[in-house]
Design a protein around this motif. Structure first.
Motif, PDB file in Angstrom:
ATOM      1  N   LEU A 118      19.791  12.596  33.571  1.00 27.14           N
ATOM      2  CA  LEU A 118      20.482  12.691  34.850  1.00 27.14           C
ATOM      3  C   LEU A 118      19.502  12.967  35.988  1.00 27.14           C
ATOM      4  N   GLN A 119      18.548  13.853  35.747  1.00 25.76           N
ATOM      5  CA  GLN A 119      17.555  14.169  36.773  1.00 25.76           C
ATOM      6  C   GLN A 119      16.682  12.964  37.092  1.00 25.76           C
ATOM      7  N   ILE A 120      16.200  12.298  36.072  1.00 26.73           N
ATOM      8  CA  ILE A 120      15.310  11.156  36.286  1.00 26.73           C
ATOM      9  C   ILE A 120      16.032  10.033  37.014  1.00 26.73           C
ATOM     10  N   VAL A 121      17.233   9.710  36.575  1.00 26.07           N
ATOM     11  CA  VAL A 121      17.970   8.606  37.199  1.00 26.07           C
ATOM     12  C   VAL A 121      18.332   8.932  38.641  1.00 26.07           C
ATOM     13  N   GLY A 164      11.207   4.815  38.926  1.00 22.83           N
ATOM     14  CA  GLY A 164      11.294   3.361  38.831  1.00 22.83           C
ATOM     15  C   GLY A 164      12.240   2.925  37.725  1.00 22.83           C
ATOM     16  N   ALA A 165      12.537   1.650  37.698  1.00 27.52           N
ATOM     17  CA  ALA A 165      13.484   1.098  36.729  1.00 27.52           C
ATOM     18  C   ALA A 165      13.039   1.342  35.290  1.00 27.52           C
ATOM     19  N   GLU A 166      11.756   1.195  35.025  1.00 29.02           N
ATOM     20  CA  GLU A 166      11.254   1.395  33.662  1.00 29.02           C
ATOM     21  C   GLU A 166      11.409   2.856  33.234  1.00 29.02           C
ATOM     22  N   LYS A 167      11.078   3.769  34.125  1.00 23.36           N
ATOM     23  CA  LYS A 167      11.212   5.197  33.803  1.00 23.36           C
ATOM     24  C   LYS A 167      12.679   5.558  33.555  1.00 23.36           C
ATOM     25  N   ARG A 168      13.574   5.001  34.349  1.00 18.82           N
ATOM     26  CA  ARG A 168      15.007   5.248  34.142  1.00 18.82           C
ATOM     27  C   ARG A 168      15.458   4.680  32.799  1.00 18.82           C
ATOM     28  N   ALA A 169      15.011   3.484  32.466  1.00 13.68           N
ATOM     29  CA  ALA A 169      15.400   2.843  31.204  1.00 13.68           C
ATOM     30  C   ALA A 169      14.911   3.648  29.996  1.00 13.68           C
ATOM     31  N   VAL A 170      13.675   4.128  30.067  1.00 14.96           N
ATOM     32  CA  VAL A 170      13.120   4.932  28.970  1.00 14.96           C
ATOM     33  C   VAL A 170      13.907   6.229  28.827  1.00 14.96           C
ATOM     34  N   ALA A 171      14.230   6.862  29.927  1.00 16.08           N
ATOM     35  CA  ALA A 171      14.996   8.106  29.886  1.00 16.08           C
ATOM     36  C   ALA A 171      16.380   7.883  29.282  1.00 16.08           C
ATOM     37  N   ILE A 172      17.028   6.810  29.674  1.00 16.81           N
ATOM     38  CA  ILE A 172      18.366   6.515  29.141  1.00 16.81           C
ATOM     39  C   ILE A 172      18.291   6.242  27.642  1.00 16.81           C
ATOM     40  N   ARG A 173      17.287   5.515  27.199  1.00 15.98           N
ATOM     41  CA  ARG A 173      17.118   5.280  25.755  1.00 15.98           C
ATOM     42  C   ARG A 173      16.920   6.590  25.015  1.00 15.98           C
ATOM     43  N   ASP A 174      16.137   7.501  25.585  1.00 14.39           N
ATOM     44  CA  ASP A 174      15.927   8.803  24.957  1.00 14.39           C
ATOM     45  C   ASP A 174      17.235   9.590  24.894  1.00 14.39           C
ATOM     46  N   GLY A 175      18.007   9.555  25.957  1.00 14.88           N
ATOM     47  CA  GLY A 175      19.294  10.248  25.955  1.00 14.88           C
ATOM     48  C   GLY A 175      20.243   9.671  24.921  1.00 14.88           C
ATOM     49  N   LEU A 176      20.267   8.357  24.800  1.00 15.45           N
ATOM     50  CA  LEU A 176      21.122   7.724  23.791  1.00 15.45           C
ATOM     51  C   LEU A 176      20.673   8.086  22.379  1.00 15.45           C
TER      52      LEU A 176
END
Length: 97
Positions: free
Chosen positions: A62-65, A71-83
């Motif tokens: 939530l913080q990163i997004v 950036g888009a890549e950092k958000r995508a990596v964070a979401i994958r980690d959360g999932l």
């Protein structure tokens, strides 16, 4: 189907539907879904530890997004980690059900 499955589905939907504007306001829904999911199983140290880890990792998403500088890549990596954290929590809850 275990009763906590619906809460895990809701958490996945929250994380995959985040935008910069909607991310941080979802923190209460993340907490609520984890709490409700845990209420469907007997508490064990493994359940508690995994739930705490999942909550922390989801809050980090939530913080990163929500950051304009992410950036888009950092958000995508964070979401994958959360999932991945949600998947692990669901495995532990399944084992405890």
């Amino acid at each position: 189907m275990p009763r906590h499955t619906e809460n895990m589905r809701a958490l996945r939907e929250i994380l995959t539907g985040l935008t910069r504007e909607t991310a941080w306001p979802q923190k209460n829904e993340v907490s609520r879904n984890i709490d409700i999911a845990m209420s469907h199983v007997a508490w064990t140290p493994a359940v508690g530890a995994t739930a705490t880890d999942a909550a922390a990792r989801c809050f980090e998403v939530l913080q990163i997004v929500s950051r304009a500088s992410s950036g888009a890549e950092k958000r995508a990596v964070a979401i994958r980690d959360g999932l991945a954290a949600i998947d692990e929590l669901e495995r532990v809850l399944d084992a405890s059900a």
